[in-house]
Write a protein that holds these residues in place. Sequence first.
Motif, PDB file in Angstrom:
ATOM      1  N   ILE A  56       0.845  -1.207   0.000  1.00  0.00           N
ATOM      2  CA  ILE A  56       0.000   0.000   0.000  1.00  0.00           C
ATOM      3  C   ILE A  56       0.877   1.253   0.000  1.00  0.00           C
ATOM      4  O   ILE A  56       0.661   2.194  -0.768  1.00  0.00           O
ATOM      5  CB  ILE A  56      -0.959  -0.016   1.219  1.00  0.00           C
ATOM      6  CG1 ILE A  56      -2.053  -1.068   1.018  1.00  0.00           C
ATOM      7  CG2 ILE A  56      -1.572   1.366   1.451  1.00  0.00           C
ATOM      8  CD1 ILE A  56      -2.943  -1.306   2.234  1.00  0.00           C
ATOM      9  N   ILE A  57       1.893   1.238   0.825  1.00  0.00           N
ATOM     10  CA  ILE A  57       2.780   2.415   0.899  1.00  0.00           C
ATOM     11  C   ILE A  57       3.617   2.523  -0.373  1.00  0.00           C
ATOM     12  O   ILE A  57       3.806   3.612  -0.915  1.00  0.00           O
ATOM     13  CB  ILE A  57       3.663   2.345   2.167  1.00  0.00           C
ATOM     14  CG1 ILE A  57       2.778   2.348   3.425  1.00  0.00           C
ATOM     15  CG2 ILE A  57       4.637   3.517   2.223  1.00  0.00           C
ATOM     16  CD1 ILE A  57       3.508   2.076   4.732  1.00  0.00           C
ATOM     17  N   LEU A  58       4.064   1.371  -0.874  1.00  0.00           N
ATOM     18  CA  LEU A  58       4.838   1.409  -2.125  1.00  0.00           C
ATOM     19  C   LEU A  58       3.991   1.962  -3.275  1.00  0.00           C
ATOM     20  O   LEU A  58       4.505   2.595  -4.191  1.00  0.00           O
ATOM     21  CB  LEU A  58       5.342   0.002  -2.494  1.00  0.00           C
ATOM     22  CG  LEU A  58       6.533  -0.515  -1.662  1.00  0.00           C
ATOM     23  CD1 LEU A  58       6.847  -1.966  -2.031  1.00  0.00           C
ATOM     24  CD2 LEU A  58       7.764   0.362  -1.847  1.00  0.00           C
ATOM     25  N   ALA A  59       2.678   1.742  -3.200  1.00  0.00           N
ATOM     26  CA  ALA A  59       1.790   2.251  -4.253  1.00  0.00           C
ATOM     27  C   ALA A  59       1.476   3.739  -4.063  1.00  0.00           C
ATOM     28  O   ALA A  59       0.693   4.321  -4.819  1.00  0.00           O
ATOM     29  CB  ALA A  59       0.494   1.441  -4.280  1.00  0.00           C
ATOM     30  N   GLY A  60       2.042   4.328  -3.033  1.00  0.00           N
ATOM     31  CA  GLY A  60       1.864   5.773  -2.841  1.00  0.00           C
ATOM     32  C   GLY A  60       0.574   6.148  -2.132  1.00  0.00           C
ATOM     33  O   GLY A  60       0.203   7.330  -2.082  1.00  0.00           O
ATOM     34  N   ARG A  61      -0.092   5.166  -1.533  1.00  0.00           N
ATOM     35  CA  ARG A  61      -1.382   5.458  -0.904  1.00  0.00           C
ATOM     36  C   ARG A  61      -1.207   5.901   0.553  1.00  0.00           C
ATOM     37  O   ARG A  61      -0.284   5.476   1.235  1.00  0.00           O
ATOM     38  CB  ARG A  61      -2.264   4.193  -0.939  1.00  0.00           C
ATOM     39  CG  ARG A  61      -2.553   3.681  -2.325  1.00  0.00           C
ATOM     40  CD  ARG A  61      -3.492   4.595  -3.087  1.00  0.00           C
ATOM     41  NE  ARG A  61      -4.808   4.670  -2.474  1.00  0.00           N
ATOM     42  CZ  ARG A  61      -5.802   3.823  -2.734  1.00  0.00           C
ATOM     43  NH1 ARG A  61      -5.630   2.832  -3.600  1.00  0.00           N
ATOM     44  NH2 ARG A  61      -6.981   3.965  -2.156  1.00  0.00           N
ATOM     45  N   ASP A  62      -2.114   6.724   1.014  1.00  0.00           N
ATOM     46  CA  ASP A  62      -2.185   7.048   2.436  1.00  0.00           C
ATOM     47  C   ASP A  62      -2.751   5.843   3.177  1.00  0.00           C
ATOM     48  O   ASP A  62      -3.557   5.080   2.611  1.00  0.00           O
ATOM     49  CB  ASP A  62      -3.078   8.269   2.676  1.00  0.00           C
ATOM     50  CG  ASP A  62      -2.357   9.573   2.353  1.00  0.00           C
ATOM     51  OD1 ASP A  62      -1.225   9.508   1.832  1.00  0.00           O
ATOM     52  OD2 ASP A  62      -2.930  10.649   2.609  1.00  0.00           O
TER      53      ASP A  62
END
Length: 657
Positions: free
Chosen positions: A254-260
């Motif tokens: 999720i973080i790697l995908a740039g999401r909060d």
Amino acid sequence: MADEDWEAEINPHMSSYVPIFEKDRYSSGENADNFNRAPASSSEMDDGPSRRDHFMKSGFASGRNFGNRDAGESNKQDNTSTMGGFGVGKSFGNRGFSNSKFEDGDSSGFWREFSNDCEDNPTRNRGFSKRGDNDLDPDECMQRTGGLFGYRRSSKFSLNKSEAEGGESSDTQGPKVTYIPPPPPEDEDSIFAHYQTGINFDKYDTILVEVSGHDAPPAILTFEEADLCQTLNNNIAKAGYTKLTPVQKYSIPIILAGRDLMACAQTGSGKTAAFLLPILAHMMRDGITASRFKELQEPECIIVAPTRELVNQIYLEARKFSFGTCVRAVVIYGGTQLGHSIRQIVQGCNILCATPGRLMDIIGKEKIGLKQIKYLVLDEADRMLDMGFGPEMKKLISCPGMPSKEQRQTLMFSATFPEEIQRLAAEFLKSNYLFVAVGQVGGACRDVQQTVLQVGQFSKREKLVEILRNIGDERTMVFVETKKKADFIATFLCQEKISTTSIHGDREQREREQALGDFRCGKCPVLVATSVAARGLDIENVQHVINFDLPSTIDEYVHRIGRTGRCGNTGRAISFFDLESDNQLAQPLVKVLTDAQQDVPAWLEEIAFSTYIPGFSGSTRGSVFASVDTRKGKSTLNTAGFSSSQAPNPVDDESWD
Ligand SMILES: Nc1ncnc2c1ncn2[C@@H]1O[C@H](COP(=O)(O)OP(=O)(O)OP(=O)(O)O)[C@@H](O)[C@H]1O
């Protein structure tokens, strides 16, 4: 104090109560005399100077080597916090800290005083979380005065104008903090030192994981799938990580995908690496350049956490995972010399780990610019957004230069997330943030065997000693409600020849760190603590947590008992339930015990039933935690590690509040 003086300051004898308890010196007469003569101060730390006086006069040798310090330095330091190991000051002095006994029921002394202490204590009535009301890091936190974010720093912590304006305690008015923490060890073995995962580590895979929000990327099952760079993979291996924990499986992609992200997972299940690894991976992919000496540093990442010891721990993790890269992590926190923090920063800073008070001070001094911030992490996020720290966090995101939430990635982690705090968090997060819940939001770690005993106020000490004698040398944290009581119980245990130290917000930072060090290395197997040590601390081999006093909220209880049973290891928690004061906690306690498949005593169920409030889920003492993402978005349930979680097609945003 010059940098090179720190070694002299870190006196190996200074830490704790334990070995040198000289009870003969504590005749009531002498104490009373010294303390009564000491000038009263308006601050919470009003017993600082008087205590120092007393220790110096009585020749008490627990703390640092007072004799070597000149009067000027004493004056400079001693308003900041209490001095010396026994740090009880006028409370004991005033009523005579008898050298021979602490009789139960001796109402002339301690217990009556503590009742008052507790009654005065706003924690009993306040909303949101308890921590902070009775044991704030003085320069980290703010006090409630009203309104959602309408709080001001409390005079209780003797903060002055310059602080309010972003300065550290006072060049002119207040005491100067001179403590410079010792640098952490530089050798690779120390950097990568870790403890073993426990027998229940693999059971993490059976915990249900719920992801809510739209278009969640699939979970990963292995570190390889994360496709991190070679250096990071090497560091992960050196740290002894071979398998992802559930929160890591879901949060990393999720973080790697740039999401909060707002992520909630049980204590001790690897949330720190869950945010550090993808942030570092991003930085490496973006081809981050080594940050160099500059008067104004512009870090890419800020990580905030509520206590000094916790930000230091996060920093050590960041340093470990960034080992061999050009990413430089820096830690700054209150209770240490401001100049030292600045010197650390100007040497280069990509990841800044900070407590809120010190962070705002440094921003005010224009040593940190926020323009380059790409990642803002709130660890113990529910705590960071509650009444204590919420205003500071709001200030942080409104600081000039801070990228808007659309422009930065905001990540929040905790083991607990009350509903009202989740709502507040929305202000910090993009509207499409994802919510990951590993197991029951706010649930206790199942690897902790929980026992609740009915123990009245006046029997607690006897019971504590009985339990500690049975436990032997196994590391044990004993939580109490107030700072004074922490001192008192630690002193009492020392008198009982149980090696004990203590940590709380009235102790000087050097003493806090020494106490933690003594506890970590086993020199003092018992640590008496206030809530300042309830969250985040990851200490090897803590086998027992004893709630001498139950906390005022169930969330706090969950964090406290989470100091044991970490990373698949087992632990035990014993709580003293006082019918006079703890009934409000019965209902949520029964729920936490039941959810964690623990035995619930019949008497506790009865109390819970008799105090049952239908539909009650407020935020006061005994609140029931959130069970779900408060946006009520559709979610998928998975057992960690089996299938990826893909949120269903978007539902209307309107239905999310
Ligand atoms: N994948 C892993 N493999 C082995 N050990 C791990 C792994 N992830 C984390 N750990 C270790 O588990 C321990 C607990 O991790 P951490 O402190 O991040 O927990 P936490 O979830 O943040 O707990 P808390 O809620 O109490 O803050 C640490 O010692 C950490 O190094």
